[in-house]
Scaffold this active site. Sequence first.
Site, PDB file in Angstrom:
ATOM      1  N   ASN A   9       0.884  -1.175   0.000  1.00 25.80           N
ATOM      2  CA  ASN A   9       0.000   0.000   0.000  1.00 25.80           C
ATOM      3  C   ASN A   9       0.915   1.216   0.000  1.00 25.80           C
ATOM      4  O   ASN A   9       1.462   1.582   1.026  1.00 25.80           O
ATOM      5  CB  ASN A   9      -0.886  -0.028   1.255  1.00 25.80           C
ATOM      6  CG  ASN A   9      -1.720   1.238   1.394  1.00 25.80           C
ATOM      7  OD1 ASN A   9      -1.800   2.034   0.458  1.00 25.80           O
ATOM      8  ND2 ASN A   9      -2.335   1.414   2.556  1.00 25.80           N
ATOM      9  N   LYS A  11       0.182   4.200  -0.371  1.00 29.65           N
ATOM     10  CA  LYS A  11      -0.447   5.413   0.175  1.00 29.65           C
ATOM     11  C   LYS A  11      -0.156   6.590  -0.761  1.00 29.65           C
ATOM     12  O   LYS A  11      -0.126   6.401  -1.970  1.00 29.65           O
ATOM     13  CB  LYS A  11       0.024   5.651   1.614  1.00 29.65           C
ATOM     14  CG  LYS A  11      -0.156   4.390   2.479  1.00 29.65           C
ATOM     15  CD  LYS A  11       0.040   4.613   3.926  1.00 29.65           C
ATOM     16  CE  LYS A  11      -0.173   3.292   4.662  1.00 29.65           C
ATOM     17  NZ  LYS A  11      -0.107   3.450   6.108  1.00 29.65           N
ATOM     18  N   HIS A  94      -9.570   1.681   4.253  1.00 27.93           N
ATOM     19  CA  HIS A  94      -8.328   1.791   5.042  1.00 27.93           C
ATOM     20  C   HIS A  94      -8.566   2.731   6.222  1.00 27.93           C
ATOM     21  O   HIS A  94      -9.322   3.701   6.113  1.00 27.93           O
ATOM     22  CB  HIS A  94      -7.192   2.306   4.153  1.00 27.93           C
ATOM     23  CG  HIS A  94      -5.867   2.218   4.837  1.00 27.93           C
ATOM     24  ND1 HIS A  94      -5.431   3.176   5.722  1.00 27.93           N
ATOM     25  CD2 HIS A  94      -4.908   1.267   4.799  1.00 27.93           C
ATOM     26  CE1 HIS A  94      -4.246   2.816   6.192  1.00 27.93           C
ATOM     27  NE2 HIS A  94      -3.912   1.657   5.650  1.00 27.93           N
ATOM     28  N   GLU A  96      -6.880   5.049   7.393  1.00 26.74           N
ATOM     29  CA  GLU A  96      -6.614   6.469   7.113  1.00 26.74           C
ATOM     30  C   GLU A  96      -7.798   7.111   6.401  1.00 26.74           C
ATOM     31  O   GLU A  96      -8.085   8.297   6.592  1.00 26.74           O
ATOM     32  CB  GLU A  96      -5.313   6.609   6.296  1.00 26.74           C
ATOM     33  CG  GLU A  96      -4.105   6.346   7.189  1.00 26.74           C
ATOM     34  CD  GLU A  96      -2.922   5.697   6.481  1.00 26.74           C
ATOM     35  OE1 GLU A  96      -2.857   5.733   5.243  1.00 26.74           O
ATOM     36  OE2 GLU A  96      -2.060   5.149   7.206  1.00 26.74           O
ATOM     37  N   GLU A 166      -5.942  -4.621  10.300  1.00 22.07           N
ATOM     38  CA  GLU A 166      -4.897  -3.640  10.581  1.00 22.07           C
ATOM     39  C   GLU A 166      -5.220  -2.891  11.869  1.00 22.07           C
ATOM     40  O   GLU A 166      -6.010  -1.937  11.843  1.00 22.07           O
ATOM     41  CB  GLU A 166      -4.792  -2.637   9.431  1.00 22.07           C
ATOM     42  CG  GLU A 166      -4.450  -3.267   8.104  1.00 22.07           C
ATOM     43  CD  GLU A 166      -3.780  -2.277   7.160  1.00 22.07           C
ATOM     44  OE1 GLU A 166      -2.667  -2.555   6.735  1.00 22.07           O
ATOM     45  OE2 GLU A 166      -4.363  -1.221   6.887  1.00 22.07           O
ATOM     46  N   GLY A 172       2.131   2.368  10.700  1.00 23.05           N
ATOM     47  CA  GLY A 172       3.113   3.430  10.551  1.00 23.05           C
ATOM     48  C   GLY A 172       3.786   3.837  11.851  1.00 23.05           C
ATOM     49  O   GLY A 172       4.451   4.863  11.921  1.00 23.05           O
ATOM     50  N   SER A 212       2.914  -2.047  10.283  1.00 18.45           N
ATOM     51  CA  SER A 212       4.360  -2.154  10.527  1.00 18.45           C
ATOM     52  C   SER A 212       4.909  -3.555  10.260  1.00 18.45           C
ATOM     53  O   SER A 212       5.821  -4.005  10.951  1.00 18.45           O
ATOM     54  CB  SER A 212       4.708  -1.691  11.943  1.00 18.45           C
ATOM     55  OG  SER A 212       4.329  -0.336  12.116  1.00 18.45           O
TER      56      SER A 212
END
Length: 249
Positions: A9, A11, A94, A96, A166, A172, A212
């Site tokens: 991904n 991003k 996701h 985010e 996730e 991250g 991560s």
Amino acid sequence: MRKPIIAGNWKMNKTAAECRTLITELIPKVKDAKCDVVVCVPFTDIALAAELAAGTNIKVGAQNIAWAESGAFTGEISAAMLREAGAEYVIIGHSERRQYFGETDATVNSRLVRAIEAGFKPIVCVGETLDEREGGKTESVCKTQVVGAFKGISADAAKGVVIAYEPVWAIGTGKTATDDQANETIGYIRSVVKELYGAAVSDAMRIQYGGSMNPKNVEGLMAKPEIDGGLIGGASLKSDDFSYIVNKA
Ligand code: PGA
């Protein structure tokens, strides 16, 4: 046996020129992979990534898809646009998107319905925040998100969807869920899928871990029976790290 799937991904990283470099480096490094290899790139990189990856074992994905077919939806991207550009996979929901762009279980569901109708291979993300984990709500949050995402979707269609578990606190941050935490929660998510669709679907469905995941922890995570691969953010931006993960899966 479920075939593992490792998806990068990217991003909001990599211009088209940078995409060319990364994909060109990746192609020889992942060519013998035993898992499915996917790169989910920014919209502006999809056509180039698809062209570079044609004839290789790398598949290309997008990071979002509109629920509408076309029309007045400024800033959105349609299934037809993604297909023509060469995307085969699409990440939906996701964290985010949920955190910064107002995605809800309902919008995730609408996007998933559209992605399935349009023949994409969706990767649906679910996961709890740190507060939710510490408050003992991991399972209820994941259940609500899975049930919400799959509302109205048939068993046959659900089977082809990939879920990415996730934990938001691991994305991250360099903090990974332990192998056991990831395995346990993915096992729980599989039990929710079983409640919804029965064992044939829950046994066939691939559920990835994300957050991560990197060359140092991939082996431990992939050794767990419930974990069918990874959704890789930071470590997908370097060909050495991403190919290492792919080749361990
Ligand atoms: P990360 O991101 O690997 O950088 O934690 C994973 C993701 O958000 O999909």
